[in-house]
Design an enzyme around this catalytic site. Structure first.
Site, PDB file in Angstrom:
ATOM      1  N   PRO A 121     111.959 108.843  11.108  1.00 49.03           N
ATOM      2  CG  PRO A 121     113.881 107.002  10.862  1.00 49.03           C
ATOM      3  CD  PRO A 121     112.646 107.756  12.003  1.00 49.03           C
ATOM      4  CB  CYS A 122     108.940 108.667   6.689  1.00 44.01           C
ATOM      5  SG  CYS A 122     109.396 110.501   6.410  1.00 44.01           S
TER       6      CYS A 122
END
Length: 176
Positions: free
Chosen positions: A144-145
């Site tokens: 989850p950038c």
């Protein structure tokens, strides 16, 4: 990292999954493990990242495993815990892999600054390097950038566009 010749190219399958924020591209390896997740409007970038991180690749249309498709669909339908059940594998440099593995440990519904992630990695001066590695993340959403934000709380840089980042964070319950 050595570049593979055409005779030894890595074979990956490419599938497409409709989501509320566009068509996701799912790239899986021969073991059915997720190697990339990006958006159809960024397919060229995704192919280049795969090439840079894996050497020569052979990308053929192929359905992703049903369990992976179901988990991603469930996530987009609101079952946020489903991302954790998706098997993934990354190439990249040792530093990139360290950053990407740390991304997976940022809990759903929370955000973290680039500086805080650098500090968590015991590299507090590596903020820009963390940002660069984050921008090269091949597995959007699952790694989850989108949960990384600016030190002042602002939404900064997301490879899939800031509107998608905003949607993902709101979907996970983050006020943005």
């Amino acid at each position: 990292m050595p570049t593979r010749s055409a005779e030894t190219s890595e074979r990956f399958g490419l599938d497409r999954l409709k989501t509320p924020i566009g068509t996701a591209l799912l790239v899986t390896d021969a073991d059915g493990v997720l190697r990339a997740l990006d958006w159809d409007d960024y397919e060229d970038r995704m192919r280049e990242l795969l090439r840079l991180q894996n050497g020569a690749i052979d990308l053929k249309t192929q359905r992703a495993p049903a369990a992976m498709r179901a988990a991603l669909s469930a996530y987009f339908d609101g079952d946020l815990a489903q991302l954790a059940v998706i098997a993934w594998r990354v190439a990249g440099t040792p530093f990139q892999r360290k950053v990407w593995t740390a991304l997976a440990k940022i809990p759903v519904g929370t955000t973290m600054s680039y500086g805080a992630l650098a500090a968590r990695l015991d590299m507090p001066k590596a903020v820009r390097a963390v940002g660069h590695a984050n921008g090269s993340n091949p597995i959007s959403v699952v790694l989850p950038c989108h949960r990384l934000i600016g030190a002042n709380g602002s939404l900064v840089k997301y490879g899939g566009g800031l509107e998608r980042k905003r949607w993902l964070l709101r979907h996970e319950g983050v006020e943005v």
